[in-house]
Design a protein around this motif. Structure first.
Motif, PDB file in Angstrom:
ATOM      1  N   ARG A 123       0.840  -1.191   0.000  1.00  0.00           N
ATOM      2  CA  ARG A 123       0.000   0.000   0.000  1.00  0.00           C
ATOM      3  C   ARG A 123       0.886   1.256   0.000  1.00  0.00           C
ATOM      4  NH1 ARG A 123      -5.187  -0.276   1.945  1.00  0.00           N
ATOM      5  NH2 ARG A 123      -4.893   1.589   3.240  1.00  0.00           N
ATOM      6  N   LEU A 124       0.351   2.344  -0.520  1.00  0.00           N
ATOM      7  CA  LEU A 124       1.090   3.608  -0.510  1.00  0.00           C
ATOM      8  C   LEU A 124       1.425   4.038   0.911  1.00  0.00           C
ATOM      9  CD1 LEU A 124      -1.004   5.526  -3.182  1.00  0.00           C
ATOM     10  CD2 LEU A 124       1.374   4.788  -3.453  1.00  0.00           C
ATOM     11  N   THR A 125       0.554   3.704   1.829  1.00  0.00           N
ATOM     12  CA  THR A 125       0.738   4.112   3.224  1.00  0.00           C
ATOM     13  C   THR A 125       1.823   3.305   3.941  1.00  0.00           C
ATOM     14  OG1 THR A 125      -1.141   2.685   3.755  1.00  0.00           O
ATOM     15  CG2 THR A 125      -1.593   5.030   3.489  1.00  0.00           C
ATOM     16  N   ASP A 126       2.433   2.335   3.258  1.00  0.00           N
ATOM     17  CA  ASP A 126       3.503   1.532   3.863  1.00  0.00           C
ATOM     18  C   ASP A 126       4.837   2.270   3.916  1.00  0.00           C
ATOM     19  OD1 ASP A 126       1.740  -0.591   4.091  1.00  0.00           O
ATOM     20  OD2 ASP A 126       2.416  -1.586   2.254  1.00  0.00           O
ATOM     21  N   PHE A 127       4.969   3.393   3.213  1.00  0.00           N
ATOM     22  CA  PHE A 127       6.262   4.047   3.035  1.00  0.00           C
ATOM     23  C   PHE A 127       6.374   5.326   3.858  1.00  0.00           C
ATOM     24  CE2 PHE A 127       5.226   1.549  -0.679  1.00  0.00           C
ATOM     25  CZ  PHE A 127       6.357   0.765  -0.801  1.00  0.00           C
ATOM     26  N   GLY A 159      16.665  -2.874  -5.606  1.00  0.00           N
ATOM     27  CA  GLY A 159      15.693  -3.467  -4.695  1.00  0.00           C
ATOM     28  C   GLY A 159      14.750  -2.457  -4.060  1.00  0.00           C
ATOM     29  N   LEU A 160      14.473  -1.357  -4.772  1.00  0.00           N
ATOM     30  CA  LEU A 160      13.564  -0.335  -4.271  1.00  0.00           C
ATOM     31  C   LEU A 160      12.172  -0.507  -4.862  1.00  0.00           C
ATOM     32  CD1 LEU A 160      15.808   2.855  -4.635  1.00  0.00           C
ATOM     33  CD2 LEU A 160      15.261   1.646  -2.510  1.00  0.00           C
ATOM     34  N   ALA A 161      11.151  -0.278  -4.061  1.00  0.00           N
ATOM     35  CA  ALA A 161       9.789  -0.184  -4.578  1.00  0.00           C
ATOM     36  C   ALA A 161       9.688   1.073  -5.437  1.00  0.00           C
ATOM     37  CB  ALA A 161       8.791  -0.128  -3.438  1.00  0.00           C
ATOM     38  N   SER A 162       8.834   1.026  -6.460  1.00  0.00           N
ATOM     39  CA  SER A 162       8.731   2.200  -7.324  1.00  0.00           C
ATOM     40  C   SER A 162       7.292   2.437  -7.766  1.00  0.00           C
ATOM     41  CB  SER A 162       9.651   2.080  -8.548  1.00  0.00           C
ATOM     42  OG  SER A 162       9.203   1.091  -9.442  1.00  0.00           O
ATOM     43  N   CYS A 163       7.038   3.702  -8.071  1.00  0.00           N
ATOM     44  CA  CYS A 163       5.726   4.158  -8.519  1.00  0.00           C
ATOM     45  C   CYS A 163       5.910   4.873  -9.849  1.00  0.00           C
ATOM     46  CB  CYS A 163       5.143   5.105  -7.462  1.00  0.00           C
ATOM     47  SG  CYS A 163       3.594   5.896  -7.954  1.00  0.00           S
ATOM     48  N   TRP A 164       5.231   4.378 -10.884  1.00  0.00           N
ATOM     49  CA  TRP A 164       5.349   4.952 -12.222  1.00  0.00           C
ATOM     50  C   TRP A 164       4.303   6.052 -12.391  1.00  0.00           C
ATOM     51  CZ3 TRP A 164       4.101   2.058 -17.434  1.00  0.00           C
ATOM     52  CH2 TRP A 164       4.600   2.820 -18.514  1.00  0.00           C
ATOM     53  N   ILE A 165       4.747   7.283 -12.585  1.00  0.00           N
ATOM     54  CA  ILE A 165       3.864   8.380 -12.969  1.00  0.00           C
ATOM     55  C   ILE A 165       3.909   8.455 -14.495  1.00  0.00           C
ATOM     56  CG2 ILE A 165       3.303  10.817 -12.699  1.00  0.00           C
ATOM     57  CD1 ILE A 165       3.157   9.207 -10.089  1.00  0.00           C
ATOM     58  N   ALA A 207      -4.696  11.332  -4.877  1.00  0.00           N
ATOM     59  CA  ALA A 207      -6.077  10.860  -4.681  1.00  0.00           C
ATOM     60  C   ALA A 207      -6.091   9.406  -4.214  1.00  0.00           C
ATOM     61  CB  ALA A 207      -6.857  11.015  -5.979  1.00  0.00           C
ATOM     62  N   ALA A 208      -5.209   8.588  -4.760  1.00  0.00           N
ATOM     63  CA  ALA A 208      -5.143   7.181  -4.344  1.00  0.00           C
ATOM     64  C   ALA A 208      -4.719   7.075  -2.881  1.00  0.00           C
ATOM     65  CB  ALA A 208      -4.166   6.418  -5.233  1.00  0.00           C
ATOM     66  N   HIS A 209      -3.817   7.943  -2.457  1.00  0.00           N
ATOM     67  CA  HIS A 209      -3.399   7.953  -1.044  1.00  0.00           C
ATOM     68  C   HIS A 209      -4.588   8.325  -0.154  1.00  0.00           C
ATOM     69  CE1 HIS A 209      -1.589   9.592   2.668  1.00  0.00           C
ATOM     70  NE2 HIS A 209      -0.680   8.656   2.469  1.00  0.00           N
ATOM     71  N   GLN A 210      -5.331   9.313  -0.567  1.00  0.00           N
ATOM     72  CA  GLN A 210      -6.518   9.698   0.206  1.00  0.00           C
ATOM     73  C   GLN A 210      -7.494   8.527   0.316  1.00  0.00           C
ATOM     74  OE1 GLN A 210      -7.636  13.208  -2.165  1.00  0.00           O
ATOM     75  NE2 GLN A 210      -7.396  14.456  -0.307  1.00  0.00           N
ATOM     76  N   ASP A 211      -7.704   7.820  -0.776  1.00  0.00           N
ATOM     77  CA  ASP A 211      -8.622   6.668  -0.772  1.00  0.00           C
ATOM     78  C   ASP A 211      -8.141   5.593   0.202  1.00  0.00           C
ATOM     79  OD1 ASP A 211     -10.231   7.897  -2.633  1.00  0.00           O
ATOM     80  OD2 ASP A 211      -9.401   6.789  -4.347  1.00  0.00           O
TER      81      ASP A 211
END
Length: 240
Positions: A2-6, A193-199, A232-236
């Motif tokens: 989850r985004l909230t894990d970081f 070995g890093l988690a990543s988020c593609w914008i 917005a996804a973080h808010q959700d």
């Protein structure tokens, strides 16, 4: 996952937060307007990516604004246009005028309430100072190619970032690397070995634009088409 894990979001800047492709196209108009044949937007961006990547490999300690002056010269030669040294320098300085994506400042201001925010960018410090004003947030760390003496996708840049964050009490598992470029960012993030988020800013366009083709596509843990969508996804997730 989850985004909230970081605990920290590490950002590429140009292409992710700053609309570098529009900035490039505008900054290159004095050159492209003199080319004898019509050039498509993607043709211009792909040629720029090729020369920029080559120059970054050969001169990794050159400041970005100076490196872009060389890119301008190489593009002019490729397209058969005569330019002056002053023209080349002016293009390097144009980065300070590249606009932020409209959703960037608000999203960063929201995310700042929940994360440490860090820049890991292929830029020089003076140039970034102008872009930073457009981003309208105080970053917890700003790490540039000029600081390190190399350009992404070099793993040296990611090693440096991880070591810097380690001094702040943050480990690899706390980091979500957030970027548009699969070539500059997601591929080396995988290797580290890093988690990543593609914008995925270019989701409505074909090809890789101002970045090189990464070859085998790297994996990523989250995908959004804008910074606003990420916020917005973080808010959700907070509401869930």
């Amino acid at each position: 996952m989850r985004l909230t894990d970081f605990k920290v979001l590490t950002f590429d800047c140009y292409g992710t937060l700053i609309d570098w492709e529009s900035g490039m196209i505008e900054g290159l108009k004095p050159l492209t307007s003199k080319v004898q044949r019509p050039l498509s937007r993607n043709e211009i961006l792909q040629a720029h990516a090729r020369h920029e990547s080559t120059q970054q490999r050969h001169t990794p300690t050159m400041r970005y604004r100076d490196l872009l002056a060389v890119v301008y010269k190489r593009l002019a030669e490729e397209w058969g246009v005569v330019v002056s040294h002053e023209d080349c320098v002016a293009y390097g300085l144009s980065v300070r005028n590249w606009p932020a994506f409209s959703d960037t400042p608000g999203a960063l201001q929201y995310l700042k309430k929940f994360y440490k925010l860090v820049i890991l960018s292929n830029v020089d410090n003076e140039t970034f100072s102008y872009s930073n004003k457009r981003l309208q947030v105080d970053f917890d760390a700003i790490i540039t190619a000029e600081d390190i003496g190399s350009y992404k996708p070099s793993l040296k840049n990611f090693d440096y970032m991880i070591e810097t964050l380690g001094a702040m009490g943050l480990g690899k598992g706390d980091i979500l690397h957030t970027a548009e470029s699969l070539f500059h960012d997601h591929k080396p993030a995988n290797a580290m070995g890093l988690a990543s988020c593609w914008i995925h800013r270019r989701h409505q366009d074909e090809g890789f634009g101002a970045t090189m083709n990464p070859g085998d596509l790297p994996k990523y843990d989250f995908r959004f088409t804008s910074m606003g969508e990420l916020a917005a996804a973080h808010q959700d997730q907070l509401r869930a």
